[in-house]
Design a protein around this motif. Sequence first.
Motif, PDB file in Angstrom:
ATOM      1  N   GLY A  44       0.831  -1.202   0.000  1.00 10.69           N
ATOM      2  CA  GLY A  44       0.000   0.000   0.000  1.00 10.69           C
ATOM      3  C   GLY A  44       0.859   1.243   0.000  1.00 10.69           C
ATOM      4  N   ALA A  45       0.219   2.380   0.142  1.00 10.30           N
ATOM      5  CA  ALA A  45       0.936   3.661   0.114  1.00 10.30           C
ATOM      6  C   ALA A  45       1.933   3.791   1.254  1.00 10.30           C
ATOM      7  N   GLN A  46       1.638   3.148   2.403  1.00  9.39           N
ATOM      8  CA  GLN A  46       2.500   3.247   3.577  1.00  9.39           C
ATOM      9  C   GLN A  46       3.357   2.007   3.784  1.00  9.39           C
ATOM     10  N   GLY A  47       3.324   1.077   2.827  1.00  6.83           N
ATOM     11  CA  GLY A  47       4.096  -0.155   2.970  1.00  6.83           C
ATOM     12  C   GLY A  47       3.199  -1.375   2.928  1.00  6.83           C
ATOM     13  N   PRO A  48       3.699  -2.539   3.368  1.00  5.40           N
ATOM     14  CA  PRO A  48       2.908  -3.770   3.308  1.00  5.40           C
ATOM     15  C   PRO A  48       1.631  -3.681   4.147  1.00  5.40           C
ATOM     16  N   GLU A  49       0.539  -4.191   3.590  1.00  5.39           N
ATOM     17  CA  GLU A  49      -0.746  -4.251   4.286  1.00  5.39           C
ATOM     18  C   GLU A  49      -1.187  -5.701   4.397  1.00  5.39           C
ATOM     19  N   LEU A  50      -1.963  -5.988   5.421  1.00  6.49           N
ATOM     20  CA  LEU A  50      -2.535  -7.314   5.610  1.00  6.49           C
ATOM     21  C   LEU A  50      -3.960  -7.312   5.072  1.00  6.49           C
ATOM     22  N   HIS A  51      -4.288  -8.295   4.246  1.00  4.93           N
ATOM     23  CA  HIS A  51      -5.623  -8.410   3.663  1.00  4.93           C
ATOM     24  C   HIS A  51      -6.145  -9.829   3.851  1.00  4.93           C
ATOM     25  N   SER A  52      -7.451  -9.959   3.970  1.00  2.85           N
ATOM     26  CA  SER A  52      -8.043 -11.284   4.089  1.00  2.85           C
ATOM     27  C   SER A  52      -7.859 -12.056   2.792  1.00  2.85           C
ATOM     28  N   ALA A  53      -7.968 -13.371   2.860  1.00  3.93           N
ATOM     29  CA  ALA A  53      -7.760 -14.232   1.709  1.00  3.93           C
ATOM     30  C   ALA A  53      -8.881 -14.072   0.690  1.00  3.93           C
ATOM     31  N   THR A  54      -8.576 -14.397  -0.550  1.00  3.25           N
ATOM     32  CA  THR A  54      -9.598 -14.351  -1.603  1.00  3.25           C
ATOM     33  C   THR A  54     -10.738 -15.302  -1.292  1.00  3.25           C
ATOM     34  N   ASP A  55     -10.414 -16.492  -0.795  1.00  2.00           N
ATOM     35  CA  ASP A  55     -11.419 -17.490  -0.446  1.00  2.00           C
ATOM     36  C   ASP A  55     -11.860 -17.256   0.998  1.00  2.00           C
ATOM     37  N   ALA A  56     -13.046 -16.697   1.172  1.00  2.00           N
ATOM     38  CA  ALA A  56     -13.524 -16.371   2.525  1.00  2.00           C
ATOM     39  C   ALA A  56     -13.639 -17.619   3.394  1.00  2.00           C
ATOM     40  N   ALA A  57     -13.901 -18.771   2.776  1.00  2.00           N
ATOM     41  CA  ALA A  57     -14.054 -20.008   3.539  1.00  2.00           C
ATOM     42  C   ALA A  57     -12.732 -20.480   4.137  1.00  2.00           C
ATOM     43  N   THR A  82       2.741  -7.832  13.353  1.00  2.00           N
ATOM     44  CA  THR A  82       3.156  -6.430  13.418  1.00  2.00           C
ATOM     45  C   THR A  82       3.624  -5.950  12.044  1.00  2.00           C
ATOM     46  N   PRO A  83       3.675  -4.625  11.837  1.00  2.00           N
ATOM     47  CA  PRO A  83       4.191  -4.114  10.561  1.00  2.00           C
ATOM     48  C   PRO A  83       5.603  -4.606  10.253  1.00  2.00           C
ATOM     49  N   GLU A  84       6.443  -4.717  11.283  1.00  2.00           N
ATOM     50  CA  GLU A  84       7.813  -5.185  11.084  1.00  2.00           C
ATOM     51  C   GLU A  84       7.836  -6.641  10.627  1.00  2.00           C
ATOM     52  N   GLN A  85       6.983  -7.461  11.230  1.00  2.00           N
ATOM     53  CA  GLN A  85       6.891  -8.858  10.807  1.00  2.00           C
ATOM     54  C   GLN A  85       6.330  -8.961   9.396  1.00  2.00           C
ATOM     55  N   LEU A  86       5.325  -8.149   9.117  1.00  2.00           N
ATOM     56  CA  LEU A  86       4.678  -8.189   7.808  1.00  2.00           C
ATOM     57  C   LEU A  86       5.658  -7.823   6.700  1.00  2.00           C
ATOM     58  N   ASP A  87       6.598  -6.977   7.012  1.00  2.00           N
ATOM     59  CA  ASP A  87       7.604  -6.597   6.031  1.00  2.00           C
ATOM     60  C   ASP A  87       8.446  -7.801   5.610  1.00  2.00           C
ATOM     61  N   TYR A  88       8.609  -8.755   6.523  1.00  2.00           N
ATOM     62  CA  TYR A  88       9.474  -9.916   6.285  1.00  2.00           C
ATOM     63  C   TYR A  88       8.723 -11.152   5.802  1.00  2.00           C
ATOM     64  N   LEU A  89       7.428 -11.199   6.042  1.00  2.00           N
ATOM     65  CA  LEU A  89       6.630 -12.390   5.745  1.00  2.00           C
ATOM     66  C   LEU A  89       6.060 -12.382   4.330  1.00  2.00           C
ATOM     67  N   ARG A  90       5.807 -13.588   3.814  1.00  2.00           N
ATOM     68  CA  ARG A  90       5.135 -13.761   2.532  1.00  2.00           C
ATOM     69  C   ARG A  90       4.087 -14.865   2.689  1.00  2.00           C
ATOM     70  N   PHE A  91       2.937 -14.683   2.009  1.00  2.00           N
ATOM     71  CA  PHE A  91       1.827 -15.637   2.089  1.00  2.00           C
ATOM     72  C   PHE A  91       1.385 -16.011   0.666  1.00  2.00           C
ATOM     73  N   PRO A  92       2.084 -16.922   0.020  1.00  2.00           N
ATOM     74  CA  PRO A  92       1.821 -17.186  -1.406  1.00  2.00           C
ATOM     75  C   PRO A  92       0.478 -17.806  -1.741  1.00  2.00           C
ATOM     76  N   LEU A  93      -0.279 -18.309  -0.745  1.00  2.00           N
ATOM     77  CA  LEU A  93      -1.549 -18.973  -1.062  1.00  2.00           C
ATOM     78  C   LEU A  93      -2.762 -18.062  -0.937  1.00  2.00           C
ATOM     79  N   GLY A  94      -2.589 -16.868  -0.402  1.00  2.00           N
ATOM     80  CA  GLY A  94      -3.734 -16.036  -0.040  1.00  2.00           C
ATOM     81  C   GLY A  94      -4.648 -15.653  -1.181  1.00  2.00           C
TER      82      GLY A  94
END
Length: 381
Positions: free
Chosen positions: A152-165, A176-188
């Motif tokens: 996002g405009a301020q850096g990495p954002e957390l979003h819910s998965a495409t599949d709500a189920a 945390t924002p610091e953790q989110l900067d380092y993490l990746r979620f390839p299945l979301g």
Amino acid sequence: MALDSDTPLNSLGFAKSPAETRVVVAMSGGVDSSVVAAHLAAEGYDVVGVTLQLYDHGAALAKKGACCAGVDIHDARRVAEDLGFPHYVLDYENIFRDAVIDEFADSYLAGATPVPCIRCNERVKFKDLLETARDLDADCMATGHYIQRKMGAQGPELHSATDAARDQSYFLFSTTPEQLDYLRFPLGHLPSKQATRDLAAQYGLQVADKPDSQDICFVPDGNYASVIEKLRPGAAEPGEIVHADGRVLGRHEGVIHYTIGQRRGLGIGGLEEPLYVVRLDVDNHRVIVGPKEMLATRRVPLREINWLGDEPLTSRAEWAVSVKVRSTRPPRDAVLRPISETEAEVELLTAEEGVSPGQACVFYAREGSRVLGGGWIWRGY
């Protein structure tokens, strides 16, 4: 189906080739994390698999549907061997007990309904394991969680998965924002769990048809009370089952056998009206029951808030958000009123039933899929 990203850099967001990008994959032995590892290895990344040994596997081997059990470690190791990348098993039993299991037991004895999977992500996987990934000189850590990380405009954002189920944002609100900067979620972004299994078959993974874990990993068959009795022998004391109007309706063998909102198994048959557990009076060893309407509440007090919005939480007197007060419920519109950077009150626009101390309340943007954080429910009204 590709696990691609909208970044113009490599698929993990780095300005270098996959071969020069080391990624630690947290591997539980299930199909989700195995697909993540297989896909990244196929893309040419320098993949290192890590599996955590979290509890006594002697007992775990006898039970199906648990994550991180002995058979799961074997499955994770086999995936790594088949695909040709290194795999390590780390003994985190002491850390897991201190950071997760002990609090689970104490919270349950205090009449709360804890969510240990959130604490495990917060205090073990995204803390100690993440630091281990850094020690291994990894550029990032990837997991098989169904959640999205978007820029996002301020850096990495957390979003819910495409599949709500399959969405797991409720269990990851404390990232945390610091953790989110380092993490990746390839299945979301995948549309369904079947899409994940199709990828597993495509990569020839032997875990392609492995059943999903169903229970908390250290709670066999969802029987919380039996685990608490083993962890805290003698802690369960008998007492009275009391109607909210003061009538004593029966006896119980321990408050730990009951949760807010419970209807079945109360041991007080023969009554005309259906009754629910509306409160647990731990100090007096009483289970308070009443009609369903007594479960409804609109005000939810929170503490230990993790805020992921672009502006400080306290920069506004109130925020129009949607919230989840249980992992299985859809988000409901609410107003979030900060008290401090870590405390707030949520007012639900429509009353919810069974809001219980120990559960999480997770915040979402009213429009779109962004996760704005969340906090812990700490007492009822």
